[in-house]
Scaffold this motif. Structure first.
Motif, short mmCIF file in Angstrom:
data_model
loop_
_atom_site.label_atom_id
_atom_site.label_comp_id
_atom_site.label_asym_id
_atom_site.label_seq_id
_atom_site.Cartn_x
_atom_site.Cartn_y
_atom_site.Cartn_z
N PRO A 178 0.90 -1.11 0.07
CA PRO A 178 0.13 0.07 0.06
C PRO A 178 0.85 1.17 -0.06
CG PRO A 178 0.28 -0.76 2.20
CD PRO A 178 1.09 -1.83 1.47
N PHE A 179 0.33 2.43 -0.52
CA PHE A 179 1.07 3.60 -0.52
C PHE A 179 0.19 4.47 -0.68
CE2 PHE A 179 0.90 2.55 -5.05
CZ PHE A 179 0.86 3.59 -5.67
N SER A 180 0.35 6.00 -0.46
CA SER A 180 -0.39 6.96 -0.60
C SER A 180 -0.15 7.84 -1.77
CB SER A 180 -0.58 7.95 0.65
OG SER A 180 -0.96 7.06 1.62
N THR A 181 -1.03 8.62 -2.48
CA THR A 181 -0.82 9.63 -3.45
C THR A 181 -1.56 10.77 -3.26
OG1 THR A 181 -2.37 8.59 -4.88
CG2 THR A 181 -0.15 7.93 -5.14
N ARG A 182 -1.06 12.12 -3.69
CA ARG A 182 -1.95 13.23 -3.97
C ARG A 182 -2.32 13.25 -5.39
NH1 ARG A 182 -3.55 17.55 -1.38
NH2 ARG A 182 -2.68 16.79 0.49
N ALA A 183 -3.59 13.35 -5.51
CA ALA A 183 -4.29 12.88 -7.06
C ALA A 183 -5.14 14.27 -7.22
CB ALA A 183 -5.06 11.76 -7.23
N GLN A 184 -5.26 14.49 -8.64
CA GLN A 184 -6.22 15.30 -9.23
C GLN A 184 -6.87 14.70 -10.13
OE1 GLN A 184 -4.56 19.35 -10.48
NE2 GLN A 184 -6.59 19.97 -11.33
N LEU A 185 -7.99 14.65 -10.08
CA LEU A 185 -8.94 13.67 -11.34
C LEU A 185 -9.78 14.96 -11.79
CD1 LEU A 185 -9.68 11.08 -12.38
CD2 LEU A 185 -11.78 11.13 -10.65
N SER A 186 -9.77 15.02 -13.36
CA SER A 186 -10.35 15.88 -14.00
C SER A 186 -11.09 15.45 -15.32
CB SER A 186 -9.58 16.96 -14.60
OG SER A 186 -8.60 17.71 -13.57
N PRO A 187 -12.43 15.78 -15.58
CA PRO A 187 -12.96 15.30 -16.52
C PRO A 187 -12.49 15.94 -18.08
CG PRO A 187 -14.40 17.17 -15.78
CD PRO A 187 -13.18 16.51 -14.70
N LEU A 188 -12.42 15.11 -19.17
CA LEU A 188 -12.14 15.30 -20.52
C LEU A 188 -13.11 15.09 -21.52
CD1 LEU A 188 -10.15 16.66 -22.13
CD2 LEU A 188 -8.73 14.50 -22.20
N ASP A 189 -13.77 15.93 -22.32
CA ASP A 189 -14.85 15.53 -23.05
C ASP A 189 -14.02 15.58 -24.57
OD1 ASP A 189 -16.91 15.01 -21.50
OD2 ASP A 189 -17.13 17.13 -21.31
N VAL A 190 -14.15 14.44 -25.25
CA VAL A 190 -13.29 14.47 -26.66
C VAL A 190 -14.46 13.57 -27.71
CG1 VAL A 190 -11.58 13.52 -28.20
CG2 VAL A 190 -11.16 14.22 -25.80
N ALA A 191 -14.99 14.58 -28.67
CA ALA A 191 -15.75 14.04 -29.75
C ALA A 191 -16.94 13.48 -29.07
CB ALA A 191 -14.89 13.16 -30.52
#
Length: 340
Positions: A178-191
Motif C-alpha cells: 500500500p502507498f498514498s498519493t496526492r491526486a487530481q482527477l479531471s473530466p475530459l470530453d473528446v468528440a
C-alpha cells in the motif's frame, strides 16, 4: 477535370455536322456542337483545316481549365500536409511531455477502463510499460471491487458538480504494497465522449516524514510541559527551603544569643568568682557562639541571594587574627587526632 475531346461527324443529305464530346471528372459527357454550316460536299473539304484549328483551341481551353484545377488541388494537398506535419509534431511533443513527467498520468474512459498510462504511472504502481492499459482503474485501489463499483457510481455526479477532484488516495502496488498519493482527477470530453484524467504523485515518504515531525513536535511539547512542571516543582522546593532556612536561622539565633549572654554574665562574675581556667573556658564558649551565629548569618545570606535581597559589606580583613579565631574551634579535634 479530366477532359476528353473528339469530333464526331453527323451527315445527312443537306451536309455534315461535327460535335466535340467532352468528359469531366465526374464522368458526365456533354456534346458541344460546332458551328459548321451545311455545305455541299465540295466545300466541306476546303473548310476542314479551319474546323480542326477551332477544335484544337477548344480542347486547349478545356485542358488549361483542368490544369488550373489540378494546381489548386495540389496546393490544397500541400497545405493539408503541412498542417498534418505540424499536428504530428505537436502530438510528439505532448507525448514526450507526458513520458517525462515525474507525476503519474492515467486516462480512463467513462466505464473506468484505463486507456493510457505514462511511464511514471507504471513505475509507481510496479507494472510493466503499458500493462495497465485495458484494465479497470479499480485494480489500483485497495478496496473490494464491490465497494469500488458503488463509490464509482456515486462519485461522477459529485465530480461533475466540482469539475474534478483533488485530494489524497490510498493505492496498492502490483505486489500488494500500500502507498498514498496526492491526486487530481479531471473530466475530459473528446468528440462527445467522456474521459477522466488522473494526475498523481507518491507522497508516502512525505507522509512518513510528516508523521515523524508531528511525533517530534508532540514529544517536544510533552518535554516542555515536563520541564515546566519540574521547574515549578524545583521553584516550590526552593521557596520551601528558603523559608525553612529562614525559620531555622531565626530559631537558632535566639538560643545562641542566650548562650552568649549567659557566658558574658558569668565572665563578669555576677554568679560568683571566676577562676582563670573558667574565664578561658568562657572565652571559648563565647567564640564558639559567635562562630555559630556567623554560620547562621551565612545561611541567611544564601537565602537572601536566592531571593535577590542580599547586601554586601566589603572591608579589609586581617588574616592572622581570623586564623587565631579558628584555633579555639578546631583545637579539640587537633588534640584528639594527635596532630601538631
Amino acid at each position: 477535370a479530366t477532359v476528353t475531346g473528339a469530333w464526331s461527324p453527323t451527315c445527312n443529305r443537306g451536309g455534315c455536322e461535327r460535335s466535340i464530346s467532352t468528359r469531366s471528372r465526374r464522368g458526365r459527357t456533354r456534346a458541344e456542337p460546332a458551328t459548321v454550316p451545311k455545305t455541299p460536299a465540295a466545300s466541306t473539304n476546303s473548310q476542314r483545316p479551319q474546323r480542326t484549328r477551332a477544335a484544337a483551341e477548344a480542347a486547349k481551353g478545356i485542358a488549361d481549365e483542368a490544369l488550373t484545377e489540378s494546381n489548386a488541388t495540389r496546393d490544397s494537398l500541400q497545405t493539408l500536409n503541412v498542417a498534418l506535419e505540424a499536428t504530428s509534431a505537436e502530438l510528439r511533443l505532448h507525448d514526450r511531455v507526458l513520458e517525462s513527467m515525474v507525476e503519474g498520468v492515467t486516462i480512463s474512459n467513462a466505464s473506468g477502463t484505463i486507456i493510457y498510462t505514462n511511464a511514471a504511472e507504471d513505475a509507481m504502481f510496479g507494472y510493466l510499460r503499458g500493462e495497465l492499459v485495458g484494465k479497470s482503474a479499480s485494480i489500483q485501489k485497495p478496496v473490494p471491487p464491490a465497494h469500488d463499483r458503488r463509490v464509482g457510481a456515486e462519485t461522477p455526479d459529485k465530480f461533475e458538480e466540482r469539475r474534478g477532484w483533488v485530494g489524497e488516495w490510498e493505492n496498492v502496488r502490483k505486489d500488494g504494497t500500500p502507498f498514498s498519493t496526492r491526486a487530481q482527477l479531471s473530466p475530459l470530453d473528446v468528440a462527445g465522449e467522456r474521459f477522466w484524467v488522473c494526475v498523481q504523485r507518491d507522497i508516502t515518504e512525505e507522509k512518513r516524514v510528516e508523521g515523524m515531525r508531528r511525533d517530534a513536535l508532540e514529544l517536544q511539547e510533552r518535554a516542555r510541559t515536563a520541564l515546566e512542571d519540574a521547574f515549578r516543582t524545583v521553584e516550590a522546593a526552593s521557596r520551601a527551603k528558603s523559608e525553612f532556612l529562614a525559620v531555622i536561622g531565626h530559631e537558632l539565633r535566639t538560643p545562641l544569643n542566650a548562650i552568649g549572654g549567659y557566658a558574658e554574665l558569668i565572665e563578669l562574675g555576677l554568679r560568683g568568682p571566676v577562676t582563670a581556667q573558667q574565664r578561658e573556658d568562657l572565652g571559648r564558649i563565647r567564640r564558639a557562639q559567635a562562630r555559630l551565629v556567623g554560620i547562621i548569618d551565612d545561611v541567611l545570606n544564601f537565602v537572601r541571594i536566592e531571593t535577590g535581597r542580599v547586601e554586601y559589606d566589603l572591608t579589609n580583613v586581617k588574616v592572622h587574627p581570623a586564623l587565631l579565631s579558628l584555633e579555639t574551634m578546631i583545637a579539640p579535634q587537633i588534640r584528639a587526632s594527635a596532630l601538631t
